[in-house]
Design an enzyme around this catalytic site. Structure first.
Site, PDB file in Angstrom:
ATOM      1  N   HIS A  61      -1.726   0.709  -4.442  1.00  0.00           N
ATOM      2  CA  HIS A  61      -1.180   0.659  -5.790  1.00  0.00           C
ATOM      3  C   HIS A  61      -0.293   1.873  -6.024  1.00  0.00           C
ATOM      4  O   HIS A  61      -0.431   2.907  -5.360  1.00  0.00           O
ATOM      5  CB  HIS A  61      -2.305   0.612  -6.815  1.00  0.00           C
ATOM      6  CG  HIS A  61      -3.046  -0.683  -6.820  1.00  0.00           C
ATOM      7  ND1 HIS A  61      -4.043  -0.977  -7.714  1.00  0.00           N
ATOM      8  CD2 HIS A  61      -2.919  -1.786  -6.034  1.00  0.00           C
ATOM      9  CE1 HIS A  61      -4.500  -2.189  -7.491  1.00  0.00           C
ATOM     10  NE2 HIS A  61      -3.842  -2.707  -6.469  1.00  0.00           N
ATOM     11  N   GLU A 116      -0.234   4.057  -8.427  1.00  0.00           N
ATOM     12  CA  GLU A 116      -0.968   5.268  -8.821  1.00  0.00           C
ATOM     13  C   GLU A 116      -1.579   5.956  -7.604  1.00  0.00           C
ATOM     14  O   GLU A 116      -1.534   7.180  -7.483  1.00  0.00           O
ATOM     15  CB  GLU A 116      -2.111   4.933  -9.791  1.00  0.00           C
ATOM     16  CG  GLU A 116      -1.726   4.103 -10.991  1.00  0.00           C
ATOM     17  CD  GLU A 116      -1.911   2.612 -10.782  1.00  0.00           C
ATOM     18  OE1 GLU A 116      -2.521   1.978 -11.660  1.00  0.00           O
ATOM     19  OE2 GLU A 116      -1.457   2.073  -9.764  1.00  0.00           O
TER      20      GLU A 116
END
Length: 144
Positions: free
Chosen positions: A68, A70
């Site tokens: 992801h 993040e």
């Protein structure tokens, strides 16, 4: 609109642009980590370094090893001389629970996101950890 709100909108729009770097077809997500008004890390969703830049299998299902946005931004920080203590994470989609755990452990104090996800367990975990969470709908935003 106060200065912090204006900055939040701008950095989130920048994360949206950064998401365009993703090779993923189903969803492109971008993230920026900002500390003292400086971007100290960035990331977008995709495969690990050295892997082919194909996020989905032949059935258009996201491969299980895709990172992801993040997680990419936070792990990129780990390889730098910066740290994320007290910083803000701008991410185009709300964090999942796995990314929320990384955010908590990295010392990020604020999360600004631009798209709600059907599961809210990541957002709920961030709130439980006393991390400020702010949603901005950029589709309704023509300001700044």
């Amino acid at each position: 609109m106060d200065k912090q709100e204006l900055l939040d909108h701008r950095y989130l729009r920048m994360a949206q642009i950064w998401a365009e770097n993703s090779y993923c077809q189903r969803r492109k997500v971008g993230a920026l980590v900002v500390k003292d008004k400086m971007i100290i890390s960035d990331g977008y969703n995709g495969t690990p370094s050295g892997f082919e830049n194909i996020c989905e299998d032949e059935n258009n299902v996201t491969k299980p090893y895709v990172l992801h946005a993040e997680a990419n931004a936070i792990t990129k920080l780990a390889r730098s001389s910066n740290n994320s203590d007290g910083s803000t994470l701008y991410v185009t989609a709300s964090p999942c629970i796995e990314c929320a755990k990384l955010i908590i452990q990295s010392g990020i104090r604020r999360v600004v996101y631009g798209e709600k996800y059907r599961l809210e367990d990541g957002i709920n975990l961030l709130k439980r950890a006393n991390i400020e969470v702010k949603y901005i709908n950029l589709n309704e935003d023509a300001k700044g």
